[in-house]
Design a protein around this motif. Structure first.
Motif, PDB file in Angstrom:
ATOM      1  N   LEU A 167       0.823  -1.210   0.000  1.00 25.20           N
ATOM      2  CA  LEU A 167       0.000   0.000   0.000  1.00 25.20           C
ATOM      3  C   LEU A 167       0.858   1.260   0.000  1.00 25.20           C
ATOM      4  O   LEU A 167       0.412   2.325   0.399  1.00 25.20           O
ATOM      5  N   GLY A 168       2.078   1.141  -0.482  1.00 27.80           N
ATOM      6  CA  GLY A 168       2.994   2.281  -0.508  1.00 27.80           C
ATOM      7  C   GLY A 168       2.521   3.437  -1.361  1.00 27.80           C
ATOM      8  O   GLY A 168       2.870   4.584  -1.111  1.00 27.80           O
ATOM      9  N   ARG A 169       1.728   3.142  -2.383  1.00 27.59           N
ATOM     10  CA  ARG A 169       1.210   4.205  -3.253  1.00 27.59           C
ATOM     11  C   ARG A 169      -0.297   4.371  -3.102  1.00 27.59           C
ATOM     12  O   ARG A 169      -0.953   4.935  -3.958  1.00 27.59           O
ATOM     13  N   THR A 170      -0.830   3.880  -1.976  1.00 30.09           N
ATOM     14  CA  THR A 170      -2.256   4.016  -1.689  1.00 30.09           C
ATOM     15  C   THR A 170      -2.477   5.284  -0.885  1.00 30.09           C
ATOM     16  O   THR A 170      -1.894   5.464   0.182  1.00 30.09           O
ATOM     17  N   GLU A 171      -3.315   6.153  -1.411  1.00 28.43           N
ATOM     18  CA  GLU A 171      -3.564   7.443  -0.769  1.00 28.43           C
ATOM     19  C   GLU A 171      -4.736   7.401   0.201  1.00 28.43           C
ATOM     20  O   GLU A 171      -4.827   8.213   1.109  1.00 28.43           O
ATOM     21  N   TYR A 172      -5.647   6.452  -0.020  1.00 27.02           N
ATOM     22  CA  TYR A 172      -6.900   6.437   0.726  1.00 27.02           C
ATOM     23  C   TYR A 172      -7.458   5.027   0.690  1.00 27.02           C
ATOM     24  O   TYR A 172      -7.306   4.313  -0.299  1.00 27.02           O
ATOM     25  N   LEU A 173      -8.079   4.608   1.777  1.00 28.79           N
ATOM     26  CA  LEU A 173      -8.856   3.376   1.732  1.00 28.79           C
ATOM     27  C   LEU A 173     -10.109   3.568   2.566  1.00 28.79           C
ATOM     28  O   LEU A 173     -10.124   4.329   3.518  1.00 28.79           O
ATOM     29  N   ASP A 174     -11.168   2.868   2.145  1.00 30.94           N
ATOM     30  CA  ASP A 174     -12.442   2.995   2.845  1.00 30.94           C
ATOM     31  C   ASP A 174     -12.867   1.647   3.397  1.00 30.94           C
ATOM     32  O   ASP A 174     -12.115   0.674   3.340  1.00 30.94           O
ATOM     33  N   SER A 175     -14.079   1.578   3.927  1.00 30.85           N
ATOM     34  CA  SER A 175     -14.552   0.347   4.558  1.00 30.85           C
ATOM     35  C   SER A 175     -14.658  -0.803   3.566  1.00 30.85           C
ATOM     36  O   SER A 175     -14.452  -1.963   3.933  1.00 30.85           O
ATOM     37  N   GLN A 229       4.466  -1.213   3.601  1.00 31.92           N
ATOM     38  CA  GLN A 229       4.761   0.138   3.110  1.00 31.92           C
ATOM     39  C   GLN A 229       3.572   1.092   3.208  1.00 31.92           C
ATOM     40  O   GLN A 229       3.367   1.943   2.338  1.00 31.92           O
ATOM     41  N   CYS A 230       2.797   0.983   4.273  1.00 29.34           N
ATOM     42  CA  CYS A 230       1.634   1.857   4.452  1.00 29.34           C
ATOM     43  C   CYS A 230       2.063   3.288   4.760  1.00 29.34           C
ATOM     44  O   CYS A 230       2.966   3.505   5.574  1.00 29.34           O
ATOM     45  N   ARG A 231       1.389   4.222   4.161  1.00 27.31           N
ATOM     46  CA  ARG A 231       1.548   5.618   4.560  1.00 27.31           C
ATOM     47  C   ARG A 231       0.945   5.770   5.956  1.00 27.31           C
ATOM     48  O   ARG A 231       0.065   4.990   6.345  1.00 27.31           O
ATOM     49  N   PRO A 232       1.367   6.760   6.712  1.00 27.48           N
ATOM     50  CA  PRO A 232       0.862   6.907   8.087  1.00 27.48           C
ATOM     51  C   PRO A 232      -0.667   6.987   8.177  1.00 27.48           C
ATOM     52  O   PRO A 232      -1.265   6.368   9.059  1.00 27.48           O
ATOM     53  N   GLU A 233      -1.301   7.710   7.271  1.00 26.74           N
ATOM     54  CA  GLU A 233      -2.764   7.842   7.340  1.00 26.74           C
ATOM     55  C   GLU A 233      -3.472   6.520   7.025  1.00 26.74           C
ATOM     56  O   GLU A 233      -4.508   6.207   7.602  1.00 26.74           O
ATOM     57  N   VAL A 234      -2.891   5.721   6.141  1.00 26.92           N
ATOM     58  CA  VAL A 234      -3.456   4.405   5.819  1.00 26.92           C
ATOM     59  C   VAL A 234      -3.225   3.454   6.996  1.00 26.92           C
ATOM     60  O   VAL A 234      -4.138   2.718   7.403  1.00 26.92           O
ATOM     61  N   LYS A 235      -2.040   3.477   7.554  1.00 25.49           N
ATOM     62  CA  LYS A 235      -1.739   2.613   8.712  1.00 25.49           C
ATOM     63  C   LYS A 235      -2.647   2.962   9.882  1.00 25.49           C
ATOM     64  O   LYS A 235      -3.084   2.078  10.626  1.00 25.49           O
ATOM     65  N   ASN A 236      -2.956   4.234  10.048  1.00 25.06           N
ATOM     66  CA  ASN A 236      -3.843   4.668  11.126  1.00 25.06           C
ATOM     67  C   ASN A 236      -5.238   4.053  10.959  1.00 25.06           C
ATOM     68  O   ASN A 236      -5.828   3.576  11.930  1.00 25.06           O
TER      69      ASN A 236
END
Length: 101
Positions: free
Chosen positions: A48-56, A80-87
């Motif tokens: 998910l290194g290039r994932t900007e957003y994920l939803d339910s 490779q999660c961005r901080p907002e995705v990992k959160n």
């Protein structure tokens, strides 16, 4: 292409890359990436290194992947999660179901 798959040379690992938004619009494409793999003992890596957003719905898709991979005995890593995705994954307690690096 927002979702792509790469297999290791020895075919023991399947890496799925998700670019951009990981939402319901990627359901068919994401499912197609892991359903083509039926080898026992495969480790799935969701990058998910290039994932900007994920939803339910993305969370649901990850759970479906886990079920396909063997449920409680599944080997699925999210990397490779961005901080907002990992959160989001942490709030959803996915760290209890998946290895998150």
């Amino acid at each position: 292409m927002p979702v792509s798959t790469m297999r290791s040379p020895e075919r023991k690992e399947c890496t799925i890359h998700v670019d951009g938004r990981f939402d319901f619009s990627l359901h068919q494409e994401f499912r197609g990436c892991y359903e083509q793999v039926s080898d026992p003992g495969v480790t799935y890596v969701v990058n998910l290194g290039r994932t900007e957003y994920l939803d339910s719905s993305a969370l649901g898709m990850l759970l479906l992947l886990r079920e396909h991979a063997g449920g409680d005995s599944a080997r699925v890593r999210i990397v490779q999660c961005r901080p907002e995705v990992k959160n989001i994954l942490t709030i959803a307690n996915f760290h209890q179901l998946f290895s998150i690096d």
